[in-house]
Design a protein around this motif. Structure first.
Motif, PDB file in Angstrom:
ATOM      1  N   ARG A 121      -0.315   9.737   4.112  1.00  0.00           N
ATOM      2  CA  ARG A 121       0.172  10.225   2.831  1.00  0.00           C
ATOM      3  C   ARG A 121       1.018   9.188   2.099  1.00  0.00           C
ATOM      4  NH1 ARG A 121      -0.817  13.895   6.421  1.00  0.00           N
ATOM      5  NH2 ARG A 121      -1.681  15.911   5.798  1.00  0.00           N
ATOM      6  N   GLY A 122       0.959   7.946   2.584  1.00  0.00           N
ATOM      7  CA  GLY A 122       1.617   6.861   1.873  1.00  0.00           C
ATOM      8  C   GLY A 122       3.066   6.624   2.210  1.00  0.00           C
ATOM      9  N   VAL A 123       3.551   7.239   3.283  1.00  0.00           N
ATOM     10  CA  VAL A 123       4.940   7.029   3.717  1.00  0.00           C
ATOM     11  C   VAL A 123       4.907   6.343   5.070  1.00  0.00           C
ATOM     12  CG1 VAL A 123       7.118   8.145   4.367  1.00  0.00           C
ATOM     13  CG2 VAL A 123       5.791   9.012   2.423  1.00  0.00           C
ATOM     14  N   PHE A 124       5.408   5.117   5.112  1.00  0.00           N
ATOM     15  CA  PHE A 124       5.374   4.328   6.344  1.00  0.00           C
ATOM     16  C   PHE A 124       6.728   4.417   7.039  1.00  0.00           C
ATOM     17  CE2 PHE A 124       1.649   1.191   5.743  1.00  0.00           C
ATOM     18  CZ  PHE A 124       0.931   2.135   5.014  1.00  0.00           C
ATOM     19  N   ALA A 125       6.727   4.961   8.259  1.00  0.00           N
ATOM     20  CA  ALA A 125       7.928   5.054   9.095  1.00  0.00           C
ATOM     21  C   ALA A 125       7.591   4.474  10.463  1.00  0.00           C
ATOM     22  CB  ALA A 125       8.381   6.506   9.197  1.00  0.00           C
ATOM     23  N   SER A 126       8.508   4.593  11.408  1.00  0.00           N
ATOM     24  CA  SER A 126       8.251   4.112  12.770  1.00  0.00           C
ATOM     25  C   SER A 126       8.850   5.098  13.764  1.00  0.00           C
ATOM     26  CB  SER A 126       8.818   2.698  12.969  1.00  0.00           C
ATOM     27  OG  SER A 126      10.193   2.648  12.637  1.00  0.00           O
ATOM     28  N   ALA A 167       5.200  10.566  17.189  1.00  0.00           N
ATOM     29  CA  ALA A 167       3.964   9.781  17.068  1.00  0.00           C
ATOM     30  C   ALA A 167       2.980  10.442  16.111  1.00  0.00           C
ATOM     31  CB  ALA A 167       3.328   9.595  18.445  1.00  0.00           C
ATOM     32  N   ASP A 168       2.865  11.758  16.200  1.00  0.00           N
ATOM     33  CA  ASP A 168       1.963  12.472  15.300  1.00  0.00           C
ATOM     34  C   ASP A 168       2.479  12.447  13.869  1.00  0.00           C
ATOM     35  OD1 ASP A 168       0.267  13.120  17.429  1.00  0.00           O
ATOM     36  OD2 ASP A 168       1.364  14.970  17.859  1.00  0.00           O
ATOM     37  N   LEU A 169       3.773  12.588  13.703  1.00  0.00           N
ATOM     38  CA  LEU A 169       4.361  12.575  12.364  1.00  0.00           C
ATOM     39  C   LEU A 169       4.173  11.228  11.689  1.00  0.00           C
ATOM     40  CD1 LEU A 169       7.587  14.613  13.109  1.00  0.00           C
ATOM     41  CD2 LEU A 169       5.871  15.217  11.396  1.00  0.00           C
ATOM     42  N   VAL A 170       4.340  10.151  12.444  1.00  0.00           N
ATOM     43  CA  VAL A 170       4.167   8.808  11.866  1.00  0.00           C
ATOM     44  C   VAL A 170       2.745   8.647  11.328  1.00  0.00           C
ATOM     45  CG1 VAL A 170       3.987   6.356  12.457  1.00  0.00           C
ATOM     46  CG2 VAL A 170       5.993   7.657  13.144  1.00  0.00           C
ATOM     47  N   VAL A 171       1.767   9.110  12.075  1.00  0.00           N
ATOM     48  CA  VAL A 171       0.366   9.000  11.638  1.00  0.00           C
ATOM     49  C   VAL A 171       0.131   9.834  10.381  1.00  0.00           C
ATOM     50  CG1 VAL A 171      -2.023   9.494  12.247  1.00  0.00           C
ATOM     51  CG2 VAL A 171      -0.484   8.444  13.931  1.00  0.00           C
ATOM     52  N   GLN A 175       0.816  -1.213   0.000  1.00  0.00           N
ATOM     53  CA  GLN A 175       0.000   0.000   0.000  1.00  0.00           C
ATOM     54  C   GLN A 175       0.849   1.261   0.000  1.00  0.00           C
ATOM     55  OE1 GLN A 175      -2.427   0.319   3.494  1.00  0.00           O
ATOM     56  NE2 GLN A 175      -3.596   2.065   2.757  1.00  0.00           N
ATOM     57  N   ALA A 176       1.945   1.239   0.711  1.00  0.00           N
ATOM     58  CA  ALA A 176       2.754   2.443   0.882  1.00  0.00           C
ATOM     59  C   ALA A 176       3.374   2.902  -0.433  1.00  0.00           C
ATOM     60  CB  ALA A 176       3.854   2.187   1.903  1.00  0.00           C
ATOM     61  N   LYS A 177       3.420   4.220  -0.608  1.00  0.00           N
ATOM     62  CA  LYS A 177       4.183   4.783  -1.723  1.00  0.00           C
ATOM     63  C   LYS A 177       5.690   4.662  -1.444  1.00  0.00           C
ATOM     64  CE  LYS A 177       0.545   8.183  -2.643  1.00  0.00           C
ATOM     65  NZ  LYS A 177       0.191   9.633  -2.602  1.00  0.00           N
ATOM     66  N   ALA A 178       6.042   4.791  -0.177  1.00  0.00           N
ATOM     67  CA  ALA A 178       7.433   4.602   0.265  1.00  0.00           C
ATOM     68  C   ALA A 178       7.385   3.865   1.598  1.00  0.00           C
ATOM     69  CB  ALA A 178       8.138   5.944   0.411  1.00  0.00           C
ATOM     70  N   TYR A 179       7.774   2.614   1.579  1.00  0.00           N
ATOM     71  CA  TYR A 179       7.758   1.824   2.812  1.00  0.00           C
ATOM     72  C   TYR A 179       9.129   1.937   3.467  1.00  0.00           C
ATOM     73  CZ  TYR A 179       6.634  -1.773   6.188  1.00  0.00           C
ATOM     74  OH  TYR A 179       6.390  -2.430   7.376  1.00  0.00           O
ATOM     75  N   LEU A 180       9.183   2.608   4.609  1.00  0.00           N
ATOM     76  CA  LEU A 180      10.443   2.902   5.285  1.00  0.00           C
ATOM     77  C   LEU A 180      10.401   2.428   6.729  1.00  0.00           C
ATOM     78  CD1 LEU A 180      10.906   6.496   3.825  1.00  0.00           C
ATOM     79  CD2 LEU A 180      12.124   4.426   3.133  1.00  0.00           C
ATOM     80  N   ALA A 181       9.798   1.254   6.930  1.00  0.00           N
ATOM     81  CA  ALA A 181       9.636   0.716   8.286  1.00  0.00           C
ATOM     82  C   ALA A 181      10.191  -0.704   8.395  1.00  0.00           C
ATOM     83  CB  ALA A 181       8.174   0.757   8.691  1.00  0.00           C
ATOM     84  N   TYR A 182      11.225  -1.019   7.625  1.00  0.00           N
ATOM     85  CA  TYR A 182      11.802  -2.364   7.696  1.00  0.00           C
ATOM     86  C   TYR A 182      12.467  -2.629   9.046  1.00  0.00           C
ATOM     87  CZ  TYR A 182      10.952  -3.131   2.745  1.00  0.00           C
ATOM     88  OH  TYR A 182      10.355  -3.316   1.519  1.00  0.00           O
ATOM     89  N   ALA A 183      12.856  -1.596   9.757  1.00  0.00           N
ATOM     90  CA  ALA A 183      13.416  -1.789  11.094  1.00  0.00           C
ATOM     91  C   ALA A 183      12.354  -2.182  12.099  1.00  0.00           C
ATOM     92  CB  ALA A 183      14.124  -0.517  11.562  1.00  0.00           C
TER      93      ALA A 183
END
Length: 399
Positions: free
Chosen positions: A358-363, A349-353, A18-26
């Protein structure tokens, strides 16, 4: 059918992501088409054949051990397949031949999986725990190597450390730490979950005694499986306190041979596979074998170079937006993780949500905003990431 070749920056193995940029592999890796196909094949086989499939998939474990060994510079015989990083560290902690008052050295800021098992062992066996300070570790390697040396000089049985720190992405100097341990007669146990698959590691060349790693992050597998490496002489010295029925030599013989083979006196294995005491998740191991295929095809060296280039482009752009980077400056100290303190007045926490919407997954470990790409991420995504960051900042600043 031969699997399609993979390439750096190519996410074709993740068509449903789903993510446009998946950046949560950690945190947790998404499931690739290879992994899904392997899981389907495993379940289909069990659906057709039941217990007949069990014995054939047991043989698959030997192949998986060899491939994991290839990934980390170990012999397959020195690898045990386990259920998680926590369980693997716990098994080492519970099965060492401790003497009362021996000291274990830990590092501040570690993920609890590399602290809690040692705390339990300390309570059970009367051990002493000491923590190495890490407040300035990103800026100055000596800030933790000097106190580590002093603690080792006082005497220690074991040092436990992560190969890569989960909060900052700091790549620890394992060769130096291992040399210090050898010099002072201590064993070294490494939590590899934030490194293996994205950072080159050779357990034998580095001189590690133990390394434990779960599958669901940089190895691109699923939760519930992992592996544990131990040097042969260390494995032989373990006390089998957590052994099970598969810990014995020729453990399954009574299931495949004639009468009279059900015995309880078969010797316990002398390898680290003694810790494979029961039938772990076969479907998880099938998934893991499929997951590490691309890592072996591309090589950890090439993957790390790719991640470094990606993060080298992203980091200054975020710093220019008032984020404070916690990434080390030296190449040897960098991993696949970029963690930053948010601009003043904003919460990770707010930034992650907002980014996820917007399609960018972080942690967000412990209040930091963490970006962690892997080989499928392409530098062309960075414009999308920065656009999402700008929109998130604008929205949060007007609250």
């Amino acid at each position: 059918m031969t699997a399609a070749r993979v390439a750096l920056g190519d996410r074709s193995l993740y068509p449903n992501l789903q993510a446009k940029a998946y950046l949560a592999y950690a945190a947790t890796a998404p499931v690739s088409t290879r992994v899904k196909s392997a899981v389907d094949a495993f379940l289909d086989d069990y659906a057709r054949r039941g217990n007949v499939a069990f014995f054939e998939w047991m043989a698959e474990r030997e192949r998986l051990r060899r491939k994991l060994g290839q990934l980390v510079g170990a012999a397959g015989d020195d690898i045990a397949l386990i259920s998680s990083t926590t369980r693997g560290i716990g098994d080492v902690a519970l099965n060492l031949a401790w003497r009362p008052a021996e000291r274990v050295l830990l590092f501040e800021g570690e993920f609890p999986a590399n602290v809690t098992p040692w705390q339990r062992a300390a309570e059970l066996f009367g051990l002493e725990l000491s923590f190495v300070p890490m407040a300035h570790a990103v800026e100055d390697e000596d800030s933790f190597l000097v106190p580590l040396t002093r603690l080792l000089e006082r005497g220690a049985r074991l040092v436990a450390v992560s190969a890569v720190q989960f909060q900052t992405g700091l790549r620890m100097p394992l060769a130096k730490i291992a040399a210090l341990c050898r010099q002072h007669g201590a064993e070294l146990c490494v939590d590899g979950i934030q490194a293996v698959g994205a950072v080159p590691l050779d357990v034998e060349a580095l001189g590690l005694d133990y390394m434990v790693c779960g599958a669901h992050k940089w190895l691109l597998g699923m939760e519930g499986v992992g592996f544990l490496y131990a040097r042969p002489e260390r494995a032989k010295a373990l006390v089998p306190r957590t052994a099970g029925w598969l810990s014995h030599e020729d453990a399954a013989r009574f299931l495949m041979s004639g009468p009279g083979e059900l015995r309880y006196d078969r010797p316990i294995k002398q390898s680290i596979q003694m810790l494979e005491g029961s039938s772990w998740s076969g479907v998880g191991f099938a998934a893991l074998e499929a997951a590490i295929g691309p890592l072996l095809e591309l090589s950890p060296d090439a993957i790390l170079a790719h991640l470094t280039s990606y993060l080298d482009l992203l980091e200054p752009e975020l710093v220019g937006r008032d984020f404070v980077s916690r990434r080390a400056t030296g190449a040897a100290q960098r991993s696949g993780i970029l963690s930053l303190r948010p601009p003043m007045g904003l919460a990770a926490a707010d930034l992650v949500v907002e980014l996820r919407e917007r399609g960018v997954f972080a942690s967000m470990p412990d209040g930091l905003l963490r970006f962690a790409p892997h080989f499928p991420n392409a530098p062309s995504e960075i414009e999308t990431v920065l656009g999402a960051v700008d929109e998130a900042l604008a929205k949060l600043r007007v609250r």
